[in-house]
Design an enzyme around this catalytic site. Structure first.
Site, PDB file in Angstrom:
ATOM      1  N   GLU A   5      -3.198  -7.287   3.524  1.00  0.00           N
ATOM      2  CA  GLU A   5      -4.057  -6.488   4.405  1.00  0.00           C
ATOM      3  C   GLU A   5      -3.949  -6.905   5.867  1.00  0.00           C
ATOM      4  OE1 GLU A   5      -7.658  -7.266   2.228  1.00  0.00           O
ATOM      5  OE2 GLU A   5      -7.649  -5.265   1.314  1.00  0.00           O
ATOM      6  N   TYR A   8      11.547  17.213  -3.761  1.00  0.00           N
ATOM      7  CA  TYR A   8      11.536  17.083  -2.301  1.00  0.00           C
ATOM      8  C   TYR A   8      12.938  16.983  -1.721  1.00  0.00           C
ATOM      9  CZ  TYR A   8       6.764  15.533  -3.464  1.00  0.00           C
ATOM     10  OH  TYR A   8       5.506  15.428  -3.952  1.00  0.00           O
TER      11      TYR A   8
END
Ligand SMILES: [Zn+2]
Ligand SMILES: [Zn+2]
Length: 384
Positions: free
Chosen positions: A363, A289
């Site tokens: 979370e 990349y």
């Protein structure tokens, strides 16, 4: 929406799928988008999914990205939603990225009548592939056309920052990542009669040491570069000198001229050393990349939203990273930014880094990520 986002994240976490195998995850994504009434195309570049939210009025098109693939890692985190597939794990937070973008899609779709323009949703496969990631084939399949994308944004979780924080950086932010293999060929024989052999292990060891000078002696100290040998395979017995040794590693750079320099010098160094030590070497160097270069305008668009959603003090500067991301292919073509969502539990001293078997995310950070994604798109389109 915290309950919904967490439930989605856990569902995806339990069924991790590796690069280009994200069939269940893609089915979940496509099913949800269609349920929301969003125009959806699946099977893009293999397992990619694209959704299009059409606003009530004409305007620009902004793209939001999530990635769906997991890593070949055996999870060591004990939880009720632990990976159910041995040897596969969402250790880079892509489960969270997908869950957050699904929730952002719902927020935006519910407000579509008030939106001037479109929001394109990119759920890509294989970000972790390294050389053949999912972003470029999705672009080649027309991701950025019809309607043409004017700006693009992506979020990545970051264990270096606490939950509640958003990290931003303008300009070069993540490195170019290449991989190499050096095959050293000698001549095997009895470990007690080394003079009758050409020992490839000794040659490989010298090469690894010499490679350390590529960065320390050949790249300017004010530039960034990494050369890491991550794998050395040679031999099967303690008393046998093998015929060959194989080194595999990665090179991380930002500047194209430094990338060229290290590729050229890595080959010269290893082949020259092999010759000097009566062995031979073949070098395979594969470019991966390109670097992530965030556009100033894109970072400012995220910053305005982040300051409002997370607060000024919780909107922090991201440092330059030597990791890589194939969202760079999108940012080479349209302006925008990749930004980072802190997921380290507040006050936790212990780092649980991505790509490790103990990676875990807080979370409670997920709703903030959803909010910043959705509001960045809304803000960009409202500005016209
Ligand atoms: Zn990763
Ligand atoms: Zn990742």
């Amino acid at each position: 929406m915290a309950t919904e986002i967490t439930a989605d994240r856990r569902t995806i976490h339990e069924q991790p799928e590796l690069a280009y195998e994200e069939t269940q995850t893609a089915a979940l994504v496509a099913g949800r988008l269609r349920q929301l009434g969003i125009e959806t195309a699946s099977g893009i570049a293999g397992t990619g999914v694209v959704g299009l939210i059409k606003g009530g009025r004409p305007g620009k098109t902004v793209l939001l990205r999530a990635d769906m693939d997991a890593l070949p890692i055996l999870e060591q985190v004990e939880s009720g939603h632990r990976s159910r597939v041995d040897g596969k794990m969402h250790a880079c937070g892509h489960d969270g990225h997908t869950a957050m973008l699904l929730a952002a899609a719902r927020l935006l779709q519910e407000r579509r009548d008030d939106i001037a323009g479109n929001v394109k949703l990119m759920f890509q496969p294989a970000e972790e592939h390294g050389t053949r990631g999912g972003a470029l084939p999705m672009i080649e399949a027309g991701l950025l056309d019809a309607p043409r994308v004017d700006a693009a944004f992506a979020l990545h979780v970051d264990a270096a920052h606490e939950a509640g924080q958003i990290a931003l950086r303008s300009g070069p932010t993540m490195a170019a990542a290449d991989r190499f293999t050096v095959m050293v060929r000698g001549r095997g024989g009895h470990a007690a009669r080394p003079h009758q052999t050409v020992d490839p292990i000794v040659v490989a060891a010298q090469m690894i040491t010499a490679m350390q000078t590529l960065v320390s002696r050949e790249v300017s100290p004010v530039q960034q570069a990494v050369v890491t040998v991550g794998s050395l395979d040679a031999g099967t017995a303690f008393n046998v000198i093998p015929d060959s040794a194989r080194l595999r590693g990665t090179v991380r750079t930002y500047q194209p001229e430094i990338r060229d320099l290290i590729e050229r010098r890595l080959k010269e160094l290893t082949m020259g050393m092999a010759a000097a030590m009566r062995a031979s070497a073949e070098v395979e160097y594969v470019r991966g990349y390109p670097p992530i270069v965030n556009h100033e305008s894109g970072v400012e668009a995220v910053r305005r939203v982040a300051v409002e959603a997370a607060g000024e003090a919780q909107t922090v500067e991201q440092e330059m990273l030597m990791g890589a991301e194939d969202f760079s292919y999108v940012l080479q073509r349209v302006p925008g930014a990749m930004f980072y969502l802190g997921v380290r539990p507040m006050g936790a001293a212990e780092m649980r880094p991505t790509h490790s078997p103990i990676f875990d995310l807080d979370e409670s950070a997920l709703p903030l990520g959803t909010a910043v994604l959705a509001a960045t798109a809304l803000g960009y389109l409202a500005a016209g």
